[in-house]
Structures are given as C-alpha cells and as structure tokens.
Design an enzyme around this catalytic site. Sequence first.
Site, PDB file in Angstrom:
ATOM      1  N   SER A 107      -1.045  -0.490  -3.333  1.00  0.00           N
ATOM      2  CA  SER A 107      -0.384  -1.577  -2.620  1.00  0.00           C
ATOM      3  C   SER A 107       1.085  -1.685  -3.047  1.00  0.00           C
ATOM      4  O   SER A 107       1.846  -0.742  -2.911  1.00  0.00           O
ATOM      5  CB  SER A 107      -1.167  -2.873  -2.861  1.00  0.00           C
ATOM      6  OG  SER A 107      -0.688  -3.929  -2.084  1.00  0.00           O
ATOM      7  N   HIS A 132      -1.484   0.219   1.997  1.00  0.00           N
ATOM      8  CA  HIS A 132      -2.130  -0.563   3.055  1.00  0.00           C
ATOM      9  C   HIS A 132      -1.152  -1.623   3.540  1.00  0.00           C
ATOM     10  O   HIS A 132      -0.043  -1.743   3.032  1.00  0.00           O
ATOM     11  CB  HIS A 132      -3.453  -1.172   2.584  1.00  0.00           C
ATOM     12  CG  HIS A 132      -3.323  -2.183   1.475  1.00  0.00           C
ATOM     13  ND1 HIS A 132      -4.410  -2.797   0.884  1.00  0.00           N
ATOM     14  CD2 HIS A 132      -2.233  -2.721   0.841  1.00  0.00           C
ATOM     15  CE1 HIS A 132      -4.005  -3.635  -0.048  1.00  0.00           C
ATOM     16  NE2 HIS A 132      -2.688  -3.614  -0.092  1.00  0.00           N
TER      17      HIS A 132
END
EC number: 3.4.21.92
Length: 202
Positions: A107, A132
Amino acid sequence: MHNAPESVFNALVPMVVEQTAKGERSYDIYSRLLKERVIFLVGQVEEHMANLIVAQLLFLESENPDKEIYLYINSPGGSVTAGMAIYDTMQFIKPKVSTVCIGQACSMGAFLLAGGEKGMRHCLPNSRVMIHQPLGGFQGQASDIAIHAQEILGIKHKLNQMLSHHTGQPMEVIERDTDRDNFMSATQAVEYGLIDSVLTSR
C-alpha cells in the site's frame, strides 16, 4: 503503566558502544545507523511515525546535502496523508533517497518504495510488494459521505498518476492493477517498474 510499551521497546533495542577520544559513548542501534545515513520505516504508516521520518530526512540533509540517504522499508501501509508527508519530503530535500524493501512494502509502503531516486530503488530477494487503491471509511450525514467519497476518488486518481510517473506504466494499467490487492515478488516489482533491482548481497 502508560509508558510500559515504550519502556519494553527501549529495553529490547540493542545498544552500541563506541570508543571516542572522550571515552565510551553508547547509542541505540537506530541512532548509530542514522549516523551512517540509514533510516528505518517499519510498521504502520501514521502521523507520529511520519513526523519522525521527516525529521530524520531533514536532519540528514542539514548534515550533508550532497550525500545520499538510505530508507529501509518494512511496512503494511497506512495513512495516505502521513505517507504523503514522507513522500513530499523525500522529493523536497536535496540528497538522493535510496529505498530498500526488507520484508514487505504494501500500500503506502509500496508507494514510498517507488518514490525513491530512480536507479536506487531496491528489494531484498524474499520481500514482497503490494499495490492497491486507497481505503476509506466515513460515517455521518449523506451529504458529508458524498463529499468524502469524492475526496477519496480524487486521492485515488492522484496516487495512480504518481505511480504511473514512477513506474513508467500507463495510467490505464495502473488503474486496472490497483483495483484490488496486487501482490508482487521482488522480481515482479522490478518488471513492473516499482523498483530498479533485487539486491542479493553487498
């Protein structure tokens, strides 16, 4: 009892003793490595941690603005705003910042890994990287929820643009690949453009 976790942490951090002209001097291991221009970004990315990373980056710039800094990352990700504070400082300061993934960079951790100096972004062989779209959650009136939904869509678009810039991937590829959790090995991260090489030894 409020300071118990900090006391336990301090007790577990190794100390390094150096001989100087004035006698012995002891450092915790992280302070000693900071002298070598090594910073550790470990754990959840949040405001307190971001402030410490930013302070270390600024300190090392003041010490020597022409010598590179090494940022070691082992993080599951975290706050976008905290991560952007670190990212913007990395781009702002004069020294080149080399990023190295140890363990995982997921992330926001992956975003910071990719944000290192081009040609100086690395992973160790068995580390993993995950990208993501940003996560969000908000409760309140319907109109406020709509405002926050628009905000997170704007953040998503901005992060995708920046990942496209750092990886060389087209925007449509980034948008597709960040739609869900997308895990990569160190080798796959090189192929994708998130990093430049896999380090196997010094």
